[in-house]
Design a protein around this motif. Sequence first.
Motif, short mmCIF file in Angstrom:
data_model
loop_
_atom_site.label_atom_id
_atom_site.label_comp_id
_atom_site.label_asym_id
_atom_site.label_seq_id
_atom_site.Cartn_x
_atom_site.Cartn_y
_atom_site.Cartn_z
N ARG A 23 0.91 -1.15 0.02
CA ARG A 23 -0.21 0.02 -0.32
C ARG A 23 0.97 1.30 -0.04
O ARG A 23 0.59 2.39 -0.75
CB ARG A 23 -0.88 0.01 1.17
N ASN A 24 1.84 1.23 0.70
CA ASN A 24 3.06 2.33 1.02
C ASN A 24 3.40 2.67 -0.61
O ASN A 24 3.49 4.02 -0.79
CB ASN A 24 4.08 1.86 2.08
N ARG A 25 3.81 1.47 -1.17
CA ARG A 25 4.28 1.65 -2.35
C ARG A 25 3.20 2.46 -3.40
O ARG A 25 3.50 3.12 -4.33
CB ARG A 25 4.69 0.42 -3.00
N ALA A 26 2.21 1.82 -3.32
CA ALA A 26 0.98 2.48 -3.99
C ALA A 26 0.86 3.85 -3.86
O ALA A 26 0.54 4.56 -4.87
CB ALA A 26 -0.19 1.58 -3.90
N ILE A 27 0.74 4.22 -2.68
CA ILE A 27 0.53 5.70 -2.19
C ILE A 27 1.89 6.46 -3.01
O ILE A 27 1.78 7.34 -3.35
CB ILE A 27 0.38 5.77 -0.77
N GLY A 28 3.00 5.89 -2.62
CA GLY A 28 3.94 6.50 -3.22
C GLY A 28 4.13 6.79 -4.83
O GLY A 28 4.23 7.91 -5.16
N ASN A 29 3.55 5.81 -5.47
CA ASN A 29 3.62 5.86 -6.90
C ASN A 29 2.56 7.05 -7.29
O ASN A 29 2.72 7.90 -8.09
CB ASN A 29 3.04 4.43 -7.45
N PHE A 30 1.41 6.80 -6.48
CA PHE A 30 0.39 7.94 -6.82
C PHE A 30 0.83 9.22 -6.57
O PHE A 30 0.74 10.04 -7.75
CB PHE A 30 -0.64 7.70 -5.78
N PHE A 31 1.71 9.51 -5.82
CA PHE A 31 2.20 11.03 -5.37
C PHE A 31 3.20 11.08 -6.47
O PHE A 31 3.15 12.45 -6.96
CB PHE A 31 2.75 11.20 -4.01
N VAL B 269 2.85 14.79 -13.22
CA VAL B 269 1.85 15.58 -14.24
C VAL B 269 1.98 16.99 -13.85
O VAL B 269 1.83 17.72 -14.78
CB VAL B 269 0.47 15.10 -13.77
N LEU B 270 1.85 17.33 -12.71
CA LEU B 270 2.07 18.87 -12.41
C LEU B 270 3.22 19.50 -13.24
O LEU B 270 3.20 20.52 -13.75
CB LEU B 270 2.38 19.03 -10.69
N ILE B 271 4.49 18.69 -12.88
CA ILE B 271 5.63 19.27 -13.60
C ILE B 271 5.55 19.30 -15.24
O ILE B 271 5.73 20.26 -15.58
CB ILE B 271 7.03 18.07 -13.34
N SER B 272 4.99 18.32 -15.59
CA SER B 272 4.62 18.27 -17.15
C SER B 272 3.88 19.61 -17.45
O SER B 272 4.04 20.40 -18.42
CB SER B 272 3.82 16.94 -17.67
N LEU B 273 2.90 19.70 -16.66
CA LEU B 273 1.86 20.83 -16.99
C LEU B 273 2.64 22.08 -16.83
O LEU B 273 2.71 22.98 -17.90
CB LEU B 273 0.78 21.12 -15.99
N ILE B 274 3.41 22.40 -16.20
CA ILE B 274 4.32 23.59 -15.78
C ILE B 274 5.31 23.64 -17.03
O ILE B 274 5.36 24.73 -17.66
CB ILE B 274 4.99 23.61 -14.56
#
Lengths: 291, 466
Positions: free
Chosen positions: A9-17, A23-28
């Motif tokens: 679960r930790n890894r999944a949360i990490g991946n999500f973040f 995505v944020l970086i790409s948008l900027i």
Amino acid sequence: MAKQSSMKRNRAIGNFFSYVVLVLISLIWLFPFVGVLLNSFRSYDPAVEYGGMVDYLIPKHFSLDNYKFILSGQTNYLKWYGNTVLIAICVAVLQTIIILCVSYALSRMRFKGRTFLMRFWLILGMFPGFLTMICLYFLLKQIGLTQAGAIPGLILVSVASSGMGYYVCKGYFDTIPKALDEAARIDGASRARVFLTMIIPMSKPIIIYTALVAFMAPWCDYIFASYIAFGHDSSYNVAVALYRWMNTGDYQGYFTRFCAGGVLVAIPVTVLFMLLQRYYVEGVTGGAVKG
Amino acid sequence: MAKEQSRKAKKNPIGEFFKDLGADIADIGTTFAKGGFRTRVSYLIMGFGQIFRGQVLRGFMYLFVEAAIICYLIFFGWDYLKKFTTLGTVETGKVGRVTVYGDNSFLILLFGILTIMAIVALIFMWRLNIRDNKKQDELLRAGKKLPGNKADWLSLFDSNFDKTLLALPVVGIFVFTVLPIVFMICVAFTNYDATHQAPSKLFTWVGFENFKNLFSFASTGFGGTFVQVLIWTIVWAFFATFIDYFLGIAVAMLINRKGVKFKKVWRTILVMTIAVPQFVSLLYVSKLFDSNGLINGTLLRLGWIKTAIPFWTNPILAKVMIIVINIWIGIPYLMLIATGLLMNIPEDLYESARIDGASPWQMFKSITLPYMFFVTGPFLLTQFTGNLNNFNVIYLLTGGAPKSGSMVGGAGKTDLLVTWLYKMTINDTNYKMAAVIGIMVFIVTAVISLVVYQMLPSVRDEEGFQ
């Protein structure tokens, strides 16, 4: 079991973040390009829309007016574009040849004054380039390569001093085993033959890197180009001309046309760069590690 | 051992130089005394000996160089050189309605320097010529044959291939870099500025006057402005280098993370900033944050702010903006470099750290960072000096604005030394101070490079991480 699933679960949360951040970086990172592109489709014609800066991003009416204006021949845009391409190709070819020659000589030959030459060039490189601008201008003026003759003048100046940029290429040559050279020389091949028929075919990545960098530099050159072509409209390159559109008194009306011109000039370099990205990365990484 | 040798070599370079010079002069003398008549004639007519020993090609090369340089000196250089000490005395003026051109200080200085260099080159060639003659004499005396013209010519593609390869680049660098730099260093010691413009006005030597001006803190002196610009230049280079460095590594690690997909896509998006010409992207970004640009316009429309945020007119905000926008440019490069390097770190280092219970942050701090610092030390240094002279970002974003009445030479609050230099050249034609600033940039770059280079871990301890 419980521990494993919590780790999962930790890894999944990490991946999500990670994805959120990416995505944020790409948008900027993409925003300015999207901005330029969208603006280029906003008509400058007051009857349709407005060509200056506005406080919205997406044009209300999609139009190709800016491109029509640029390509119609009302300005020298096509001439500027041709100048830019001509300079970039000439510089890329000649600069690559010179850098290859210098790198081979410094990497393989041991001659008197070699370390002196390298140190001397290193010190020369610490002087700011603009320092010599006035002097170069008058030197070129003496041989008639300013204003109307600015194109050959620019090529000459960019190529003449390019020998000093040998670091990355020499670093690459240094990694090619010297035993290869020696084997060929024992078989009776001359230095020139070794250089032309062995080293150069083995150096495809670094040749592409050198040529790519040399090609892109004049594509973006503004300062020197504007100084040498001063006041002579038909010897501008695209960078000089577009900068003037943006920063002369009436840039308000030329903003969208600047964007369209920018899109046209950016497309070829961007495509070229993306195609040759692999070589660029190789060159940059190699250069960084060897210093 | 190697260190000892280098220390010996460093011992008193001036003394060594004079010792070498003395030996050289003695050698010239003995060569003349011992040499045959061909060698002796070669002292006057370069290449004479070689031609009459059958090495026509080589001989004519020397002869041609001598003839060319002497022609240059007689028909061109001497006129300029003789006025070099005053840089001209006859001012351009009008006799009746006709303009009578006087001395052109600019050309006198430029061609004066060129003439001095030509003389040095001639002496150098002359010395080579004598050495060549001596060698040939000795070979002949020992009963050996001299290499023929064909062998001479072919050696240019073999044992002397370096000369062939380097001739053109060295000449190019000499004419278009060395000569202009020497010229501008000289200009720093003259009064060449807007009121002394060649060809209509003369300028002349003023000694250290301009340097005094640079460090004078009176109201018209350059001292106050120079210190302000210098501090901002260094602050900027520091932030621009290190913020980009750490963020670049962070982004590279993020993309490298196990489980993150589409790695190529993310990288390609970032790399776009390198590909798209900066004058397009940066000019757009600068207009984006303009007082009537998209950002301010949108915020005003939404009612989030009452007046436009002075992104480019408030000095502190402008400086922060430049550093932030530079991140946009800097990260992709660092990401590219870091990606390759991160993969080189041995995985078992992390493995053993994990077994010892180290947190990710600890692993980053004591494995990743030291490794990266070690490998990229020299790169960081070049990055730093590059940022000291980072013209494009400043010029395209702010052009050095906001301007300030308290600063001289047209400097603005975000000007770096190089952009200031550029402004003084273009706007004020204050060439003398531009030259002085250029020399200062050189000194700052050279000092930082030398000092930091000695401190680099990879220089002090080459075996460190291997």
